[in-house]
Design a protein around this motif. Structure first.
Motif, PDB file in Angstrom:
ATOM      1  N   GLY A 208       0.831  -1.196   0.000  1.00  0.00           N
ATOM      2  CA  GLY A 208       0.000   0.000   0.000  1.00  0.00           C
ATOM      3  C   GLY A 208       0.866   1.247   0.000  1.00  0.00           C
ATOM      4  O   GLY A 208       2.094   1.185   0.026  1.00  0.00           O
ATOM      5  N   THR A 209       0.231   2.390  -0.019  1.00  0.00           N
ATOM      6  CA  THR A 209       0.957   3.660   0.080  1.00  0.00           C
ATOM      7  C   THR A 209       1.450   3.833   1.510  1.00  0.00           C
ATOM      8  O   THR A 209       1.003   3.153   2.438  1.00  0.00           O
ATOM      9  CB  THR A 209       0.054   4.836  -0.294  1.00  0.00           C
ATOM     10  N   ASN A 210       2.352   4.780   1.689  1.00  0.00           N
ATOM     11  CA  ASN A 210       2.841   5.062   3.044  1.00  0.00           C
ATOM     12  C   ASN A 210       1.689   5.435   3.977  1.00  0.00           C
ATOM     13  O   ASN A 210       1.656   5.027   5.142  1.00  0.00           O
ATOM     14  CB  ASN A 210       3.882   6.184   3.009  1.00  0.00           C
ATOM     15  N   PHE A 211       0.741   6.209   3.471  1.00  0.00           N
ATOM     16  CA  PHE A 211      -0.406   6.622   4.280  1.00  0.00           C
ATOM     17  C   PHE A 211      -1.246   5.407   4.672  1.00  0.00           C
ATOM     18  O   PHE A 211      -1.647   5.268   5.829  1.00  0.00           O
ATOM     19  CB  PHE A 211      -1.264   7.630   3.509  1.00  0.00           C
ATOM     20  N   GLN A 212      -1.542   4.531   3.705  1.00  0.00           N
ATOM     21  CA  GLN A 212      -2.349   3.353   3.998  1.00  0.00           C
ATOM     22  C   GLN A 212      -1.684   2.467   5.035  1.00  0.00           C
ATOM     23  O   GLN A 212      -2.340   2.004   5.986  1.00  0.00           O
ATOM     24  CB  GLN A 212      -2.598   2.569   2.707  1.00  0.00           C
ATOM     25  N   ILE A 213      -0.392   2.245   4.878  1.00  0.00           N
ATOM     26  CA  ILE A 213       0.322   1.393   5.836  1.00  0.00           C
ATOM     27  C   ILE A 213       0.320   2.029   7.224  1.00  0.00           C
ATOM     28  O   ILE A 213       0.193   1.337   8.236  1.00  0.00           O
ATOM     29  CB  ILE A 213       1.759   1.132   5.341  1.00  0.00           C
ATOM     30  N   LYS A 214       0.408   3.345   7.274  1.00  0.00           N
ATOM     31  CA  LYS A 214       0.353   4.050   8.564  1.00  0.00           C
ATOM     32  C   LYS A 214      -1.003   3.830   9.237  1.00  0.00           C
ATOM     33  O   LYS A 214      -1.085   3.608  10.452  1.00  0.00           O
ATOM     34  CB  LYS A 214       0.609   5.541   8.338  1.00  0.00           C
ATOM     35  N   VAL A 215      -2.088   3.885   8.449  1.00  0.00           N
ATOM     36  CA  VAL A 215      -3.428   3.634   8.979  1.00  0.00           C
ATOM     37  C   VAL A 215      -3.532   2.198   9.489  1.00  0.00           C
ATOM     38  O   VAL A 215      -4.036   1.943  10.585  1.00  0.00           O
ATOM     39  CB  VAL A 215      -4.494   3.895   7.903  1.00  0.00           C
ATOM     40  N   TRP A 216      -3.063   1.250   8.705  1.00  0.00           N
ATOM     41  CA  TRP A 216      -3.166  -0.157   9.076  1.00  0.00           C
ATOM     42  C   TRP A 216      -2.364  -0.456  10.342  1.00  0.00           C
ATOM     43  O   TRP A 216      -2.827  -1.210  11.211  1.00  0.00           O
ATOM     44  CB  TRP A 216      -2.684  -1.043   7.926  1.00  0.00           C
ATOM     45  N   GLU A 217      -1.179   0.109  10.455  1.00  0.00           N
ATOM     46  CA  GLU A 217      -0.368  -0.130  11.649  1.00  0.00           C
ATOM     47  C   GLU A 217      -1.016   0.490  12.887  1.00  0.00           C
ATOM     48  O   GLU A 217      -0.946  -0.076  13.982  1.00  0.00           O
ATOM     49  CB  GLU A 217       1.045   0.416  11.436  1.00  0.00           C
ATOM     50  N   ALA A 218      -1.670   1.645  12.726  1.00  0.00           N
ATOM     51  CA  ALA A 218      -2.390   2.249  13.849  1.00  0.00           C
ATOM     52  C   ALA A 218      -3.547   1.349  14.279  1.00  0.00           C
ATOM     53  O   ALA A 218      -3.823   1.192  15.474  1.00  0.00           O
ATOM     54  CB  ALA A 218      -2.901   3.639  13.463  1.00  0.00           C
ATOM     55  N   LEU A 219      -4.215   0.749  13.303  1.00  0.00           N
ATOM     56  CA  LEU A 219      -5.317  -0.157  13.616  1.00  0.00           C
ATOM     57  C   LEU A 219      -4.848  -1.359  14.421  1.00  0.00           C
ATOM     58  O   LEU A 219      -5.534  -1.819  15.340  1.00  0.00           O
ATOM     59  CB  LEU A 219      -5.975  -0.640  12.317  1.00  0.00           C
ATOM     60  N   ILE A 220      -3.695  -1.909  14.048  1.00  0.00           N
ATOM     61  CA  ILE A 220      -3.166  -3.073  14.746  1.00  0.00           C
ATOM     62  C   ILE A 220      -2.946  -2.772  16.222  1.00  0.00           C
ATOM     63  O   ILE A 220      -3.053  -3.651  17.078  1.00  0.00           O
ATOM     64  CB  ILE A 220      -1.862  -3.547  14.069  1.00  0.00           C
ATOM     65  N   ASN A 221      -2.682  -1.512  16.542  1.00  0.00           N
ATOM     66  CA  ASN A 221      -2.435  -1.125  17.930  1.00  0.00           C
ATOM     67  C   ASN A 221      -3.705  -0.836  18.725  1.00  0.00           C
ATOM     68  O   ASN A 221      -3.626  -0.505  19.908  1.00  0.00           O
ATOM     69  CB  ASN A 221      -1.510   0.096  17.969  1.00  0.00           C
ATOM     70  N   ILE A 222      -4.872  -0.950  18.084  1.00  0.00           N
ATOM     71  CA  ILE A 222      -6.140  -0.825  18.810  1.00  0.00           C
ATOM     72  C   ILE A 222      -6.424  -2.166  19.479  1.00  0.00           C
ATOM     73  O   ILE A 222      -6.582  -3.185  18.815  1.00  0.00           O
ATOM     74  CB  ILE A 222      -7.302  -0.455  17.869  1.00  0.00           C
ATOM     75  N   ALA A 223      -6.461  -2.190  20.785  1.00  0.00           N
ATOM     76  CA  ALA A 223      -6.583  -3.445  21.517  1.00  0.00           C
ATOM     77  C   ALA A 223      -7.961  -4.074  21.336  1.00  0.00           C
ATOM     78  O   ALA A 223      -8.963  -3.372  21.165  1.00  0.00           O
ATOM     79  CB  ALA A 223      -6.328  -3.214  23.006  1.00  0.00           C
ATOM     80  N   PRO A 224      -8.046  -5.401  21.371  1.00  0.00           N
ATOM     81  CA  PRO A 224      -9.346  -6.075  21.324  1.00  0.00           C
ATOM     82  C   PRO A 224     -10.258  -5.572  22.430  1.00  0.00           C
ATOM     83  O   PRO A 224      -9.821  -5.311  23.549  1.00  0.00           O
ATOM     84  CB  PRO A 224      -8.982  -7.550  21.549  1.00  0.00           C
ATOM     85  N   GLY A 225     -11.540  -5.409  22.103  1.00  0.00           N
ATOM     86  CA  GLY A 225     -12.488  -4.886  23.069  1.00  0.00           C
ATOM     87  C   GLY A 225     -12.684  -3.389  22.934  1.00  0.00           C
ATOM     88  O   GLY A 225     -13.544  -2.818  23.589  1.00  0.00           O
ATOM     89  N   ASN A 226     -11.873  -2.754  22.092  1.00  0.00           N
ATOM     90  CA  ASN A 226     -11.977  -1.315  21.866  1.00  0.00           C
ATOM     91  C   ASN A 226     -12.465  -1.020  20.460  1.00  0.00           C
ATOM     92  O   ASN A 226     -12.267  -1.821  19.537  1.00  0.00           O
ATOM     93  CB  ASN A 226     -10.611  -0.648  22.053  1.00  0.00           C
ATOM     94  N   VAL A 227     -13.077   0.141  20.290  1.00  0.00           N
ATOM     95  CA  VAL A 227     -13.420   0.632  18.969  1.00  0.00           C
ATOM     96  C   VAL A 227     -13.008   2.099  18.880  1.00  0.00           C
ATOM     97  O   VAL A 227     -12.848   2.763  19.899  1.00  0.00           O
ATOM     98  CB  VAL A 227     -14.938   0.511  18.654  1.00  0.00           C
ATOM     99  N   VAL A 228     -12.816   2.582  17.644  1.00  0.00           N
ATOM    100  CA  VAL A 228     -12.479   3.980  17.418  1.00  0.00           C
ATOM    101  C   VAL A 228     -13.312   4.495  16.259  1.00  0.00           C
ATOM    102  O   VAL A 228     -13.810   3.722  15.444  1.00  0.00           O
ATOM    103  CB  VAL A 228     -10.980   4.179  17.100  1.00  0.00           C
ATOM    104  N   SER A 229     -13.444   5.793  16.165  1.00  0.00           N
ATOM    105  CA  SER A 229     -14.122   6.400  15.025  1.00  0.00           C
ATOM    106  C   SER A 229     -13.087   6.714  13.945  1.00  0.00           C
ATOM    107  O   SER A 229     -11.879   6.674  14.176  1.00  0.00           O
ATOM    108  CB  SER A 229     -14.817   7.697  15.447  1.00  0.00           C
ATOM    109  N   TYR A 230     -13.578   7.047  12.747  1.00  0.00           N
ATOM    110  CA  TYR A 230     -12.683   7.460  11.674  1.00  0.00           C
ATOM    111  C   TYR A 230     -11.881   8.693  12.097  1.00  0.00           C
ATOM    112  O   TYR A 230     -10.690   8.816  11.794  1.00  0.00           O
ATOM    113  CB  TYR A 230     -13.486   7.761  10.406  1.00  0.00           C
ATOM    114  N   ARG A 231     -12.540   9.605  12.791  1.00  0.00           N
ATOM    115  CA  ARG A 231     -11.861  10.825  13.243  1.00  0.00           C
ATOM    116  C   ARG A 231     -10.763  10.492  14.228  1.00  0.00           C
ATOM    117  O   ARG A 231      -9.643  11.036  14.146  1.00  0.00           O
ATOM    118  CB  ARG A 231     -12.864  11.788  13.876  1.00  0.00           C
ATOM    119  N   THR A 232     -11.061   9.605  15.195  1.00  0.00           N
ATOM    120  CA  THR A 232     -10.054   9.228  16.176  1.00  0.00           C
ATOM    121  C   THR A 232      -8.870   8.549  15.516  1.00  0.00           C
ATOM    122  O   THR A 232      -7.707   8.821  15.842  1.00  0.00           O
ATOM    123  CB  THR A 232     -10.668   8.301  17.241  1.00  0.00           C
ATOM    124  N   LEU A 233      -9.151   7.659  14.564  1.00  0.00           N
ATOM    125  CA  LEU A 233      -8.074   6.967  13.871  1.00  0.00           C
ATOM    126  C   LEU A 233      -7.215   7.955  13.078  1.00  0.00           C
ATOM    127  O   LEU A 233      -5.973   7.846  13.056  1.00  0.00           O
ATOM    128  CB  LEU A 233      -8.659   5.902  12.942  1.00  0.00           C
TER     129      LEU A 233
END
Length: 307
Positions: A208-233
């Motif tokens: 993916g692009t650098n931006f996409q990979i940055k988004v995906w890596e941030a997602l991986i750090n969201i712990a199970p049991g949690n959710v975030v909004s698009y804005r928070t991400l």
């Protein structure tokens, strides 16, 4: 192929079909519970809707979703109540995140990410060999693709002979050589959905692009049991105004569950869409919420105490 091999293959196919029929039963039950949540349907009513006995539904749902139908209904009810509170107080992440971010990541499985090089992107996989396979999981059938550098593809699919699923994998790596080997992929797929702790890291190959990979890596750090909004991400990656771009990056996710786009919901608390079905998204979130609670219980603490 000898008679024993034929018999073993037939048994394996039968078991796979049975597991996938069980998931379809669970998916229909989830859909019914979601639609009728305000009326708090009981086990008997849910079982009648999906055409099985209450005992069969209780057992199948608990095995495949990891929680009982009653617990799943409680999860939906409490999630709805929290969404109302968030709407009134204009707070999204706090209600979900407080007290739940400490105990581990997805099934305590470490995920190491490697980005594809620009040269590999330009070559579209030329010289790359991808071994792929199909398997049943607690959330339905998947197709997975693996390279010497890591897992590059994991998608839910309706069939273990899905030509569309194979075509999608090939379209992502047009010049790569594909070879099917269900047995070779079974261990990797099993680890993705395993609850066993202490396993070795599972490597991912991200294209993916650098931006996409940055988004995906941030997602991986969201712990199970949690959710975030698009804005928070978007804020987490230091691009608070890039909500639409974040949404586009999620749409390009090729690794279901491991890059947990199911943990992203709308700002108003609505669970939103999911490319592999909203019933599956509800099931993933409910199971992760239950696993988080179980980790707290086993540690002698509780989410409430941690607040």
């Amino acid at each position: 192929m000898n008679e024993d091999s034929n018999a073993n293959a037939a048994v394996a196919t039968g078991e796979l079909d049975e597991r996938c029929r069980a998931y379809e039963t669970v998916a229909r039950a989830i859909r019914f519970v979601r639609q009728h949540r305000p009326y708090q349907p009981g086990l008997q009513e849910i079982a009648e809707h999906v055409g099985v006995s209450p005992f069969h539904l209780q057992r199948t749902f608990s095995v495949w979703a990891g929680i009982s139908p009653k617990r799943f209904l409680q999860y939906l009810t409490s999630a709805h109540a929290r969404s109302l509170l968030r709407a009134q107080n204009d707070v999204l992440a706090t209600a979900y995140a407080t007290g739940l971010s400490g105990p581990g990541r997805l099934h305590d499985l470490l995920v190491a990410c490697d980005a594809v090089t620009p040269g590999e992107v330009r070559s579209l996989g030329e010289g790359l060999r991808i071994t792929y396979g199909f398997a049943a999981t607690p959330f339905g059938r998947v197709i997975a693709g693996n390279t010497p550098r890591g897992l590059c593809h994991l998608q839910f699919t309706a069939s273990d002979q899905g030509t569309d699923a194979i075509a999608l994998l090939q379209s992502e790596w047009p010049h790569a050589s594909l070879q099917r080997d269900d047995e070779a992929l079974s261990e990797t797929i099993g680890r993705v959905f395993s609850v066993v702790e202490g396993q070795r890291p599972l490597h991912l190959l991200l294209r993916g692009t650098n931006f996409q990979i940055k988004v995906w890596e941030a997602l991986i750090n969201i712990a199970p049991g949690n959710v975030v909004s698009y804005r928070t991400l978007a804020t987490l990656i230091d691009h608070p105004r890039a909500q639409r771009a974040v949404g586009s990056a999620l749409a390009r996710n090729r690794l279901a569950v491991l890059i947990p786009c199911h943990r992203v919901i709308r700002e108003n608390g609505d669970i939103g869409n999911y490319r592999w079905g909203s019933e599956r998204k509800h099931a993933l979130l409910a199971v992760e919420a239950e696993q988080s609670r179980n980790r707290w219980r086993s540690s002698g603490a509780s989410p409430a105490a941690a607040e």
